[in-house]
Design a protein around this motif. Structure first.
Motif, mmCIF file in Angstrom:
data_model
loop_
_atom_site.group_PDB
_atom_site.id
_atom_site.type_symbol
_atom_site.label_atom_id
_atom_site.label_comp_id
_atom_site.label_asym_id
_atom_site.label_seq_id
_atom_site.Cartn_x
_atom_site.Cartn_y
_atom_site.Cartn_z
ATOM 1 N N LEU A 10 -11.649 4.037 46.124
ATOM 2 C CA LEU A 10 -11.502 2.855 45.136
ATOM 3 C C LEU A 10 -10.748 3.375 43.974
ATOM 4 O O LEU A 10 -9.882 2.561 43.421
ATOM 5 N N GLY A 11 -11.083 4.481 43.140
ATOM 6 C CA GLY A 11 -10.498 4.975 42.094
ATOM 7 C C GLY A 11 -8.535 5.155 42.455
ATOM 8 O O GLY A 11 -7.975 4.984 41.622
ATOM 9 N N GLY A 12 -8.650 5.956 43.686
ATOM 10 C CA GLY A 12 -7.215 6.040 43.979
ATOM 11 C C GLY A 12 -6.408 4.862 44.084
ATOM 12 O O GLY A 12 -5.260 4.579 43.680
ATOM 13 N N GLY A 13 -6.899 3.882 44.680
ATOM 14 C CA GLY A 13 -6.224 2.602 44.888
ATOM 15 C C GLY A 13 -6.167 1.825 43.658
ATOM 16 O O GLY A 13 -5.082 1.257 43.335
ATOM 17 N N LEU A 14 -7.300 1.793 42.765
ATOM 18 C CA LEU A 14 -7.146 0.925 41.655
ATOM 19 C C LEU A 14 -6.083 1.693 40.410
ATOM 20 O O LEU A 14 -5.374 1.180 39.819
ATOM 21 N N PHE A 15 -6.006 3.328 40.746
ATOM 22 C CA PHE A 15 -4.921 3.792 39.902
ATOM 23 C C PHE A 15 -3.450 3.366 40.352
ATOM 24 O O PHE A 15 -2.759 3.111 39.452
ATOM 25 N N PHE A 16 -3.398 3.505 41.800
ATOM 26 C CA PHE A 16 -2.091 3.044 42.083
ATOM 27 C C PHE A 16 -1.857 1.707 41.605
ATOM 28 O O PHE A 16 -0.445 1.499 41.062
ATOM 29 N N LEU A 17 -2.562 0.729 41.881
ATOM 30 C CA LEU A 17 -2.511 -0.609 41.583
ATOM 31 C C LEU A 17 -2.098 -0.450 40.150
ATOM 32 O O LEU A 17 -1.289 -1.561 39.551
ATOM 33 N N THR A 18 -2.830 -0.108 39.395
ATOM 34 C CA THR A 18 -2.644 -0.154 37.608
ATOM 35 C C THR A 18 -1.086 0.556 37.438
ATOM 36 O O THR A 18 -0.541 -0.351 36.424
ATOM 37 N N LEU A 19 -0.958 1.462 37.871
ATOM 38 C CA LEU A 19 0.558 1.868 37.567
ATOM 39 C C LEU A 19 1.596 1.043 37.818
ATOM 40 O O LEU A 19 2.622 0.773 37.078
ATOM 41 N N TYR A 20 1.481 0.250 39.102
ATOM 42 C CA TYR A 20 2.321 -0.860 39.541
ATOM 43 C C TYR A 20 2.378 -1.746 38.616
ATOM 44 O O TYR A 20 3.321 -2.179 38.124
ATOM 45 N N LEU A 21 1.230 -2.406 38.258
ATOM 46 C CA LEU A 21 1.229 -3.522 37.178
ATOM 47 C C LEU A 21 1.941 -3.076 35.913
ATOM 48 O O LEU A 21 2.359 -4.000 35.258
ATOM 49 N N PHE A 22 1.297 -1.773 35.430
ATOM 50 C CA PHE A 22 1.960 -1.504 34.221
ATOM 51 C C PHE A 22 3.393 -1.551 34.048
ATOM 52 O O PHE A 22 3.935 -1.847 33.326
ATOM 53 N N PHE A 23 3.883 -1.058 35.006
ATOM 54 C CA PHE A 23 5.479 -0.870 35.108
ATOM 55 C C PHE A 23 6.263 -2.197 35.320
ATOM 56 O O PHE A 23 7.407 -2.174 35.139
ATOM 57 N N SER A 24 5.482 -3.097 36.180
ATOM 58 C CA SER A 24 6.043 -4.199 36.255
ATOM 59 C C SER A 24 5.633 -5.143 34.951
ATOM 60 O O SER A 24 6.044 -6.715 34.997
ATOM 61 N N ASP A 25 5.140 -4.583 34.034
ATOM 62 C CA ASP A 25 4.625 -5.532 32.963
ATOM 63 C C ASP A 25 3.883 -6.732 33.083
ATOM 64 O O ASP A 25 4.254 -7.844 32.441
ATOM 65 N N LYS A 26 3.002 -6.626 33.977
ATOM 66 C CA LYS A 26 2.085 -7.465 34.324
ATOM 67 C C LYS A 26 0.667 -7.599 33.902
ATOM 68 O O LYS A 26 -0.023 -8.619 34.002
ATOM 69 N N LEU A 27 0.445 -6.182 33.013
ATOM 70 C CA LEU A 27 -0.886 -6.309 32.526
ATOM 71 C C LEU A 27 -0.760 -6.957 30.981
ATOM 72 O O LEU A 27 -1.219 -6.218 29.893
ATOM 73 N N THR A 28 -0.722 -8.188 30.987
ATOM 74 C CA THR A 28 -0.778 -8.923 29.855
ATOM 75 C C THR A 28 -2.052 -9.729 29.479
ATOM 76 O O THR A 28 -3.130 -9.604 30.404
ATOM 77 N N PRO A 29 -2.311 -10.450 28.499
ATOM 78 C CA PRO A 29 -3.616 -10.714 28.179
ATOM 79 C C PRO A 29 -3.971 -11.916 29.236
ATOM 80 O O PRO A 29 -5.342 -11.963 29.657
ATOM 81 N N SER A 30 -3.115 -12.439 29.669
ATOM 82 C CA SER A 30 -3.482 -13.483 30.599
ATOM 83 C C SER A 30 -3.885 -13.006 32.062
ATOM 84 O O SER A 30 -4.487 -13.813 32.556
ATOM 85 N N PHE A 31 -3.276 -11.849 32.343
ATOM 86 C CA PHE A 31 -3.861 -11.271 33.517
ATOM 87 C C PHE A 31 -5.257 -11.053 33.418
ATOM 88 O O PHE A 31 -6.121 -11.069 34.497
ATOM 89 N N PHE A 32 -6.219 -10.680 32.523
ATOM 90 C CA PHE A 32 -7.244 -10.377 32.261
ATOM 91 C C PHE A 32 -8.214 -11.778 31.906
ATOM 92 O O PHE A 32 -9.413 -11.675 31.838
ATOM 93 N N THR A 33 -7.469 -12.952 31.882
ATOM 94 C CA THR A 33 -8.131 -14.099 31.844
ATOM 95 C C THR A 33 -8.550 -14.693 33.376
ATOM 96 O O THR A 33 -7.671 -15.309 33.822
ATOM 97 N N ILE A 34 -9.731 -14.679 33.592
ATOM 98 C CA ILE A 34 -10.096 -15.287 34.745
ATOM 99 C C ILE A 34 -11.213 -16.490 34.634
ATOM 100 O O ILE A 34 -11.739 -16.277 33.711
ATOM 101 N N SER A 35 -11.234 -17.316 35.569
ATOM 102 C CA SER A 35 -12.202 -18.596 35.503
ATOM 103 C C SER A 35 -13.484 -17.990 35.769
ATOM 104 O O SER A 35 -13.747 -16.713 36.316
#
Length: 290
Positions: free
Chosen positions: A181-206
């Motif tokens: 789970l840690g490996g998958g999460l790390f990989f996805l986080t890197l992808y989201l970071f370099f895709s500039d998708k880790l914005t405040p709206s990303f962490f806003t969920i209903s």
């Protein structure tokens, strides 16, 4: 002894039923597939870490194994992404029908990883599975993208299972889960970071999405993963395999109950799905005989 076996068998059915519900949750959660998987892995990882700290299990593993766990984590992350993307591109019924091909992909991968000969009837069944898929392709043309993504997801699921089969014999299931789970999460986080998708709206969920994510991460991921490994210690691999093949049936029934008309398909679709599922079950019976 017989009562213990029955208890574990019923427990396994509960676990498979829970896995079938993950598809329904994927449809209920409004997040995009990639965001959904990221939050699923994050919440499940936090739950597993708390549990392992409570039980004081050792997390020490060799460097080579660590790299293998990280790779497995990337594979399961990609499997979940394509799985939920397939659901959102088509529907649950189509996705689960195509996911049943995972057993066929596993039969092709096992000889490579375990250095055994390819069994002739597995190749025959592979052709039958392809025939079932063609039936679905021909009648559900509007879902071609979803079918394609579901097949990729099935292959990744089989690849993950084959690789994890070796680790499960040597390491505790909770330790495996944490690193993967840690490996998958790390990989996805890197992808989201370099895709500039880790914005405040990303962490806003209903509130609803947060509730469904908690259920998905705790019951359907952390609990089901650990419990399935424990059950396998008391039941034969044959029994486990046949029971897991019921996941598409449970998932499709739940989908029809929850989403009604949106999940009802043409008769030809169910014929194709039945061809695939029957092939998987017959393959299990033959493996028992030989």
């Amino acid at each position: 002894m017989q009562n213990d076996k029955l208890k574990n068998y019923l427990h396994l059915h509960l676990i498979v039923f829970i896995w079938g519900f993950t598809a329904v949750l994927g449809k209920l959660i409004s997040l995009q597939a990639l965001d959904l998987v990221w939050f699923r892995m994050l919440f499940a990882l936090l739950i597993m870490v708390v549990y392992v700290l409570y039980t004081k299990e050792s997390l020490k593993i060799p460097l080579k194994t660590f790299v293998g766990f990280m790779l497995s984590g990337v594979i399961i992350a990609c499997h979940w992404f394509t799985f939920y993307e397939a659901i959102k591109s088509s529907n649950i019924s189509v996705t689960l029908a195509c996911l049943s091909t995972g057993a066929f992909f596993a039969s092709l991968l096992e000889p490579i990883f375990y250095k055994r000969k390819i069994i002739w009837y597995e190749l025959v069944f592979g052709l039958v599975v392809i025939a079932g898929l063609l039936v679905i392709f021909n009648v559900e043309t509007q879902y071609k993208l979803g079918i394609f993504l579901a097949l990729i997801s099935a292959f990744l699921s089989a690849l993950f299972s084959v690789i994890n089969g070796k680790y499960a014999k040597e390491y505790n299931s909770n330790v495996i889960a944490i690193y993967e789970l840690g490996g998958g999460l790390f990989f996805l986080t890197l992808y989201l970071f370099f895709s500039d998708k880790l914005t405040p709206s990303f962490f806003t969920i209903s509130r609803n999405d947060f509730l469904w994510l908690l259920i998905l991460s705790s019951i359907c991921t952390a609990y089901a993963f650990s419990a399935s490994v424990k059950v396998m210690k008391f039941l034969s691999p044959y029994t486990v395999m046949l029971t897991i093949n019921l996941e598409p049936i449970y998932g499709t029934i739940l989908a029809v109950i929850v989403f009604s008309e949106k999940e009802k398909m043409s008769p030809e679709f169910y014929i194709g799905a039945l061809i695939i599922l029957s092939t998987v079950i017959i393959n299990g019976f033959l493996k028992k005989q030989y």
